[in-house]
Write a protein that holds these residues in place. Structure first.
Motif, short mmCIF file in Angstrom:
data_model
loop_
_atom_site.label_atom_id
_atom_site.label_comp_id
_atom_site.label_asym_id
_atom_site.label_seq_id
_atom_site.Cartn_x
_atom_site.Cartn_y
_atom_site.Cartn_z
N ALA A 123 0.86 -1.19 0.00
CA ALA A 123 0.00 0.00 0.00
C ALA A 123 0.89 1.24 0.00
CB ALA A 123 -0.91 -0.02 1.22
N GLY A 124 0.99 1.88 -1.15
CA GLY A 124 1.94 2.98 -1.32
C GLY A 124 3.18 2.44 -2.02
N CYS A 125 2.93 1.77 -3.16
CA CYS A 125 4.00 1.01 -3.83
C CYS A 125 4.99 1.87 -4.57
CB CYS A 125 3.38 -0.01 -4.79
SG CYS A 125 2.57 0.72 -6.25
N SER A 126 4.68 3.17 -4.74
CA SER A 126 5.57 4.08 -5.44
C SER A 126 5.93 3.53 -6.83
CB SER A 126 6.82 4.36 -4.60
OG SER A 126 7.63 5.34 -5.18
N THR A 127 7.20 3.58 -7.21
CA THR A 127 7.61 3.18 -8.55
C THR A 127 7.87 1.68 -8.68
OG1 THR A 127 9.83 3.93 -7.94
CG2 THR A 127 8.51 5.40 -9.30
N GLY A 128 7.49 0.91 -7.66
CA GLY A 128 7.44 -0.54 -7.82
C GLY A 128 8.54 -1.36 -7.18
N GLN A 129 9.59 -0.72 -6.66
CA GLN A 129 10.68 -1.51 -6.09
C GLN A 129 10.21 -2.38 -4.92
OE1 GLN A 129 10.94 1.64 -7.15
NE2 GLN A 129 13.04 2.25 -7.62
N GLU A 130 9.28 -1.85 -4.12
CA GLU A 130 8.80 -2.64 -2.98
C GLU A 130 8.04 -3.90 -3.41
OE1 GLU A 130 7.18 -1.02 0.91
OE2 GLU A 130 5.32 -1.61 -0.09
N PRO A 131 7.00 -3.80 -4.24
CA PRO A 131 6.30 -5.03 -4.62
C PRO A 131 7.16 -6.01 -5.40
CG PRO A 131 5.46 -3.15 -5.86
CD PRO A 131 6.30 -2.60 -4.76
N TYR A 132 8.10 -5.50 -6.23
CA TYR A 132 9.00 -6.43 -6.93
C TYR A 132 9.92 -7.12 -5.93
CZ TYR A 132 7.46 -4.63 -11.46
OH TYR A 132 6.71 -4.30 -12.56
N ALA A 165 5.77 1.79 -12.32
CA ALA A 165 5.92 0.50 -11.64
C ALA A 165 5.53 -0.65 -12.57
CB ALA A 165 5.08 0.48 -10.37
N ARG A 166 4.45 -0.47 -13.29
CA ARG A 166 4.01 -1.52 -14.23
C ARG A 166 5.09 -1.80 -15.27
NH1 ARG A 166 -1.18 1.24 -14.43
NH2 ARG A 166 -2.74 0.06 -13.24
N GLN A 167 5.76 -0.76 -15.73
CA GLN A 167 6.80 -0.94 -16.74
C GLN A 167 7.97 -1.75 -16.20
OE1 GLN A 167 7.97 2.77 -18.64
NE2 GLN A 167 5.90 3.60 -18.38
N GLY A 168 8.29 -1.58 -14.92
CA GLY A 168 9.36 -2.35 -14.30
C GLY A 168 10.72 -2.12 -14.91
N ILE A 169 11.02 -0.89 -15.28
CA ILE A 169 12.31 -0.54 -15.87
C ILE A 169 13.04 0.41 -14.92
CG2 ILE A 169 13.49 0.53 -17.82
CD1 ILE A 169 11.09 -0.24 -19.56
N TYR A 170 14.30 0.09 -14.61
CA TYR A 170 15.05 0.85 -13.62
C TYR A 170 16.48 1.10 -14.10
CZ TYR A 170 11.07 -0.60 -10.86
OH TYR A 170 9.79 -0.81 -10.43
N ILE A 197 12.51 -5.86 -14.99
CA ILE A 197 12.07 -7.01 -14.21
C ILE A 197 11.58 -8.10 -15.16
CG2 ILE A 197 10.56 -7.81 -12.37
CD1 ILE A 197 12.53 -5.68 -11.46
N THR A 198 11.97 -9.34 -14.90
CA THR A 198 11.56 -10.45 -15.77
C THR A 198 10.10 -10.82 -15.52
OG1 THR A 198 12.28 -12.12 -14.18
CG2 THR A 198 13.91 -11.36 -15.80
N ASP A 199 9.61 -11.75 -16.32
CA ASP A 199 8.19 -12.08 -16.29
C ASP A 199 7.74 -12.73 -14.99
OD1 ASP A 199 7.93 -11.09 -18.83
OD2 ASP A 199 8.03 -13.04 -19.83
N GLU A 200 8.62 -13.51 -14.33
CA GLU A 200 8.17 -14.25 -13.15
C GLU A 200 7.68 -13.34 -12.02
OE1 GLU A 200 10.90 -14.74 -14.82
OE2 GLU A 200 11.18 -16.88 -15.27
N PRO A 201 8.47 -12.35 -11.56
CA PRO A 201 7.94 -11.46 -10.52
C PRO A 201 6.73 -10.68 -11.00
CG PRO A 201 10.33 -11.28 -10.67
CD PRO A 201 9.88 -12.06 -11.87
N ARG A 202 6.75 -10.24 -12.24
CA ARG A 202 5.61 -9.47 -12.78
C ARG A 202 4.32 -10.26 -12.68
NH1 ARG A 202 6.45 -5.32 -16.49
NH2 ARG A 202 8.61 -4.79 -16.99
N ALA A 203 4.41 -11.57 -12.93
CA ALA A 203 3.21 -12.40 -12.97
C ALA A 203 2.52 -12.50 -11.61
CB ALA A 203 3.55 -13.80 -13.48
N LEU A 204 3.24 -12.22 -10.55
CA LEU A 204 2.65 -12.30 -9.21
C LEU A 204 1.93 -11.03 -8.80
CD1 LEU A 204 5.47 -14.08 -7.13
CD2 LEU A 204 3.33 -15.08 -7.94
N ILE A 205 2.18 -9.91 -9.50
CA ILE A 205 1.76 -8.60 -9.02
C ILE A 205 0.61 -8.03 -9.86
CG2 ILE A 205 2.52 -6.26 -8.48
CD1 ILE A 205 5.39 -7.34 -8.38
N THR A 206 -0.34 -7.43 -9.17
CA THR A 206 -1.39 -6.62 -9.79
C THR A 206 -1.21 -5.19 -9.32
OG1 THR A 206 -2.98 -8.45 -9.86
CG2 THR A 206 -3.88 -6.22 -10.01
N PHE A 207 -1.00 -4.26 -10.25
CA PHE A 207 -0.85 -2.84 -9.92
C PHE A 207 -2.18 -2.12 -10.12
CE2 PHE A 207 3.57 -3.94 -11.00
CZ PHE A 207 4.24 -3.37 -9.93
#
Length: 298
Positions: A123-132, A165-170, A197-207
């Motif tokens: 909750a408050g995921c910002s640019t995605g580093q936390e959920p990834y 965050a959805r893009q997952g580019i850093y 970020i590769t597909d495996e972590p992405r597949a677990l997350i809903t933004f």
């Protein structure tokens, strides 16, 4: 993880009175839960004067009238984006991820093996580093997570950071916090120096976009909730109400992780018990019930 913007205010070529600031602070509190102290006035001016100019206006009074007009939802989102900045990194506050592995994931494995589900909310995921980071922690502990009923919900009020965050580019510098093993395998290097970020972590997350002050369109329950360095920018009554809402969404053995400068207070103190550095566990129903044992006098 959002915080009120900081910086040095430019020359005030657009009038910004104390009354303008108070009206803006009231709007920020009602709409977003932000607690803007009077000392923030120069900083707020620094950010919002750009929005005033971008909309072709000449005063903050006109801008306040605009953002409170029906149909200006996009400008209200631009307002919150201007008022906040996002400071985060992969595996920030590593002790939380250690607790996630040694406590949350370990105690949930039997439930998962029995066909149960596992849910975490950032909750408050910002640019995605936390959920990834959460997703990578899950995959490191449970290599078969993608074949199980495991999901991570990641939300933030700012649609701009949710899209990033959805893009997952850093940047490559961002990825340095990952080290080499076991997390580096979920990072793909690009020729331009960025990583993705590769597909495996992405597949677990809903933004998704979500204002924590609004009704929440889900009922949980969650095995863990991460809400770090967000509530510190709310006033105390708003913080206390938020802690209580989180407690109500946790499973009986669920954990809440908050920021290093935050502490649980108010009614939620009876529902959440400290179990580590800024880590709290749900107090079970049996723990809250009064004992039936009688006192024996001698």
């Amino acid at each position: 993880m959002s915080m009120v913007a900081s910086g040095v205010a430019p020359r005030e070529d657009i009038p910004f009175t104390d009354a303008d600031f108070q009206m803006l602070a009231g709007l920020a509190r009602r709409e977003f839960g932000l607690d803007l102290a009077a000392s923030k006035k120069p900083l707020v001016y620094s950010r919002l004067s750009r929005r005033v100019k971008a909309r072709g206006l000449v005063s903050f009074a006109d801008y306040l009238a605009l953002v409170t007009t029906k149909g200006e939802n996009e400008e209200r989102l631009a307002l919150i984006s201007a008022l906040t900045t996002n400071v985060t990194s992969f595996f920030r506050e590593k002790h939380h991820f250690e607790t996630l592995t040694t406590v949350c994931l370990r105690q949930a494995r039997a439930k998962l093996d029995a066909g149960g589900r596992f849910r975490i909310w950032s909750a408050g995921c910002s640019t995605g580093q936390e959920p990834y980071s959460i997703a990578m922690t899950i995959l490191a502990a449970w290599p078969d997570a993608l074949r199980r009923d495991v999901r991570v919900l990641a939300t933030d009020i700012d649609p701009i950071v949710v899209d990033r965050a959805r893009q997952g580019i850093y940047s490559g510098q961002d990825a340095e916090a990952l080290g080499k093993d076991p997390y580096r395998k979920w990072i793909r290097d690009s020729d331009d120096g960025t990583v993705s970020i590769t597909d495996e972590p992405r597949a677990l997350i809903t933004f998704a976009e979500l204002n924590l002050m609004d009704p929440w369109p889900f009922k949980g329950p969650f095995d863990a909730i991460f809400c770090r360095n967000v509530a510190i920018y709310f006033d105390q009554p708003t913080q206390q109400a938020l802690w209580q809402r989180f407690a109500g969404l946790l499973t009986e053995t669920g954990n809440l992780f908050i920021g290093h400068s935050e502490r649980i207070s108010g009614p939620a103190e009876t529902s959440l018990q400290a179990c580590g550095v800024t880590s709290y566990r749900k107090v079970t129903e049996s723990e809250t019930k009064p004992s039936n044992r009688s006192i024996q006098w001698v």
